[in-house]
Enzyme design. Structure first.
Site, PDB file in Angstrom:
ATOM      1  N   ASN A  54       0.852  -1.191   0.000  1.00  0.00           N
ATOM      2  CA  ASN A  54       0.000   0.000   0.000  1.00  0.00           C
ATOM      3  C   ASN A  54       0.887   1.240   0.000  1.00  0.00           C
ATOM      4  O   ASN A  54       1.510   1.555   1.005  1.00  0.00           O
ATOM      5  CB  ASN A  54      -0.896  -0.038   1.255  1.00  0.00           C
ATOM      6  CG  ASN A  54      -1.731   1.220   1.407  1.00  0.00           C
ATOM      7  OD1 ASN A  54      -1.845   2.018   0.478  1.00  0.00           O
ATOM      8  ND2 ASN A  54      -2.328   1.385   2.581  1.00  0.00           N
ATOM      9  N   TRP A  55       0.916   1.902  -1.157  1.00  0.00           N
ATOM     10  CA  TRP A  55       1.819   3.057  -1.279  1.00  0.00           C
ATOM     11  C   TRP A  55       1.239   4.303  -0.601  1.00  0.00           C
ATOM     12  O   TRP A  55       1.923   5.319  -0.496  1.00  0.00           O
ATOM     13  CB  TRP A  55       2.090   3.354  -2.752  1.00  0.00           C
ATOM     14  CG  TRP A  55       2.831   2.266  -3.485  1.00  0.00           C
ATOM     15  CD1 TRP A  55       3.231   1.049  -2.997  1.00  0.00           C
ATOM     16  CD2 TRP A  55       3.257   2.300  -4.846  1.00  0.00           C
ATOM     17  NE1 TRP A  55       3.886   0.332  -3.962  1.00  0.00           N
ATOM     18  CE2 TRP A  55       3.917   1.073  -5.117  1.00  0.00           C
ATOM     19  CE3 TRP A  55       3.152   3.243  -5.877  1.00  0.00           C
ATOM     20  CZ2 TRP A  55       4.452   0.767  -6.370  1.00  0.00           C
ATOM     21  CZ3 TRP A  55       3.696   2.939  -7.128  1.00  0.00           C
ATOM     22  CH2 TRP A  55       4.334   1.719  -7.361  1.00  0.00           C
ATOM     23  N   LYS A  56      -0.021   4.243  -0.215  1.00  0.00           N
ATOM     24  CA  LYS A  56      -0.695   5.408   0.401  1.00  0.00           C
ATOM     25  C   LYS A  56      -0.499   6.639  -0.488  1.00  0.00           C
ATOM     26  O   LYS A  56      -0.475   6.523  -1.701  1.00  0.00           O
ATOM     27  CB  LYS A  56      -0.179   5.635   1.822  1.00  0.00           C
ATOM     28  CG  LYS A  56      -0.179   4.347   2.656  1.00  0.00           C
ATOM     29  CD  LYS A  56       0.010   4.598   4.107  1.00  0.00           C
ATOM     30  CE  LYS A  56       0.198   3.266   4.810  1.00  0.00           C
ATOM     31  NZ  LYS A  56       0.015   3.343   6.236  1.00  0.00           N
ATOM     32  N   HIS A  65      -9.508   0.450   4.884  1.00  0.00           N
ATOM     33  CA  HIS A  65      -8.190   0.672   5.497  1.00  0.00           C
ATOM     34  C   HIS A  65      -8.351   1.594   6.702  1.00  0.00           C
ATOM     35  O   HIS A  65      -9.183   2.497   6.705  1.00  0.00           O
ATOM     36  CB  HIS A  65      -7.223   1.287   4.473  1.00  0.00           C
ATOM     37  CG  HIS A  65      -5.821   1.329   4.985  1.00  0.00           C
ATOM     38  ND1 HIS A  65      -5.373   2.351   5.805  1.00  0.00           N
ATOM     39  CD2 HIS A  65      -4.788   0.470   4.848  1.00  0.00           C
ATOM     40  CE1 HIS A  65      -4.109   2.105   6.128  1.00  0.00           C
ATOM     41  NE2 HIS A  65      -3.736   0.969   5.567  1.00  0.00           N
ATOM     42  N   GLU A  70      -6.824   4.059   7.770  1.00  0.00           N
ATOM     43  CA  GLU A  70      -6.747   5.512   7.534  1.00  0.00           C
ATOM     44  C   GLU A  70      -8.043   6.035   6.927  1.00  0.00           C
ATOM     45  O   GLU A  70      -8.426   7.181   7.165  1.00  0.00           O
ATOM     46  CB  GLU A  70      -5.516   5.824   6.664  1.00  0.00           C
ATOM     47  CG  GLU A  70      -4.241   5.679   7.492  1.00  0.00           C
ATOM     48  CD  GLU A  70      -3.042   5.125   6.748  1.00  0.00           C
ATOM     49  OE1 GLU A  70      -2.998   5.219   5.506  1.00  0.00           O
ATOM     50  OE2 GLU A  70      -2.137   4.591   7.423  1.00  0.00           O
ATOM     51  N   GLU A  80      -5.196  -5.574  10.617  1.00  0.00           N
ATOM     52  CA  GLU A  80      -4.198  -4.522  10.800  1.00  0.00           C
ATOM     53  C   GLU A  80      -4.493  -3.760  12.094  1.00  0.00           C
ATOM     54  O   GLU A  80      -5.318  -2.833  12.091  1.00  0.00           O
ATOM     55  CB  GLU A  80      -4.244  -3.540   9.639  1.00  0.00           C
ATOM     56  CG  GLU A  80      -3.999  -4.164   8.284  1.00  0.00           C
ATOM     57  CD  GLU A  80      -3.523  -3.118   7.294  1.00  0.00           C
ATOM     58  OE1 GLU A  80      -2.352  -3.150   6.953  1.00  0.00           O
ATOM     59  OE2 GLU A  80      -4.315  -2.242   6.915  1.00  0.00           O
ATOM     60  N   GLY A 124       2.296   2.029  10.595  1.00  0.00           N
ATOM     61  CA  GLY A 124       3.165   3.190  10.422  1.00  0.00           C
ATOM     62  C   GLY A 124       3.864   3.637  11.689  1.00  0.00           C
ATOM     63  O   GLY A 124       4.443   4.724  11.738  1.00  0.00           O
ATOM     64  N   SER A 133       3.501  -2.416  10.274  1.00  0.00           N
ATOM     65  CA  SER A 133       4.960  -2.375  10.405  1.00  0.00           C
ATOM     66  C   SER A 133       5.623  -3.717  10.092  1.00  0.00           C
ATOM     67  O   SER A 133       6.587  -4.100  10.754  1.00  0.00           O
ATOM     68  CB  SER A 133       5.354  -1.862  11.796  1.00  0.00           C
ATOM     69  OG  SER A 133       4.841  -0.552  11.993  1.00  0.00           O
TER      70      SER A 133
HETATM   71  C1  PEP Z   1      -0.745  -0.259   5.923  1.00  0.00           C
HETATM   72  O1  PEP Z   1      -0.799   0.867   5.482  1.00  0.00           O
HETATM   73  O2  PEP Z   1      -1.643  -1.049   5.660  1.00  0.00           O
HETATM   74  C2  PEP Z   1       0.403  -0.635   6.766  1.00  0.00           C
HETATM   75  C3  PEP Z   1       0.417  -1.823   7.309  1.00  0.00           C
HETATM   76  O3  PEP Z   1       1.400   0.300   6.935  1.00  0.00           O
HETATM   77  P1  PEP Z   1       2.847   0.054   7.636  1.00  0.00           P
HETATM   78  O4  PEP Z   1       3.415  -1.201   7.041  1.00  0.00           O
HETATM   79  O5  PEP Z   1       3.638   1.262   7.280  1.00  0.00           O
HETATM   80  O6  PEP Z   1       2.608  -0.084   9.106  1.00  0.00           O
END
Ligand code: PEP
Length: 258
Positions: free
Chosen positions: A13-15, A98, A100, A170, A176, A216
């Site tokens: 996921n490049w966000k 997600h 976010e 998640e 993050g 992470s």
């Molecule tokens: C995500 O955005 O789904 C995610 C898991 O981010 P990160 O790996 O940076 O924690």
């Protein structure tokens, strides 16, 4: 044998990161590096770059996905992107719910359900993201939050459509932040989610559905997380922006199939 023959799934996921040039270079490096197809791999670039990036990935084993979608086909929905527009751009997957989108943008469980159903109806591999906040975790509500988000996210989704669904667990506090759930904690949450799918659908559906971990995940912890019997891959944020790290995580997935 762990994973009951479920093919690992690793998504990047490049966000809201990259630009046109960097995105093309990143997808090229990933497409060139993934090798055989023992792992399903997808990347989720920003909307505006999807068409070019999907063209670049054509002919490789890499699926290009969108980070979100709208649930109506067309009309007066300023700023939104329909699943028809996504498939028109050769997009093969979509993320829904997600954290976010839920916690920064304010999406409700009902909206996540509409988007999930739209993704499935368009034939997209639909990655439904669920997970608890730190407050919810500390209050002992992890399993209850996951259950609510999964029951509502999959409301009116029939068992016959589950082949298109991947669930991403998640924990919000791990996204993050550099904090990762321990493999044991993540495994417990995944096993509980799988038992819920058995309850909602059937044991066969529970055995087949991929449940991936996000929060992470990096090359240094991917192996031990994915070695857990109910962790079928990962959704990767930060580490997906560096080809070497993302490819190493894919390798960790491939190692589970060896
Ligand atoms: C995500 O955005 O789904 C995610 C898991 O981010 P990160 O790996 O940076 O924690």
């Amino acid at each position: 044998m762990p994973h009951i023959n479920r093919k690992p799934f690793v998504g990047g996921n490049w966000k809201m990161n990259t630009n046109a040039t960097d995105g093309l270079a990143l997808v090229e490096a990933v497409a060139d590096g993934i090798g055989n197809d023992s792992v399903d791999v997808a990347v989720y670039p920003p909307f505006v770059y999807l068409r070019d990036i999907a063209s670049k990935a054509q002919g490789s084993n890499l699926v290009v996905g969108a980070q979100d979608c709208w649930y109506e086909a067309k009309g007066a929905f300023t700023g939104e992107v329909s699943t028809e527009m996504l498939t028109d751009c050769r997009v093969g997957s979509v993320l829904t719910g997600h954290s976010e989108r839920r916690h920064v943008i304010g999406e409700s469980d009902e909206l996540v359900n509409l988007k999930t159903k739209a993704g499935i109806a368009a034939g997209l591999v639909t990655v439904l993201c669920v997970g608890e906040t730190l407050d919810q975790r500390e209050a002992g509500q992890t399993d209850a939050v996951n259950e609510t988000q999964i029951r509502s996210g999959l409301a009116d989704v029939g068992e016959g459509s589950l082949g298109l669904v991947v669930i991403a667990y998640e924990p919000v506090w791990a996204i993050g932040t550099g904090k990762t759930a321990t493999p044991e904690d993540a495994q417990n949450a995944h096993a509980t989610i799988r038992a819920l799918i058995a309850l909602m659908y059937s044991q066969q559906a529970a055995n087949a559905i991929r449940i991936i971990y996000g929060g992470s995940m990096k090359p240094g912890n991917a192996n031990e997380l994915m070695a857990m019997p109910d962790i079928d891959g990962g959704l990767i944020g930060g580490a997906a922006l560096t080809p070497g790290d993302f490819l190493a995580i894919i390798q960790a997935g491939a190692a589970q199939t060896a």
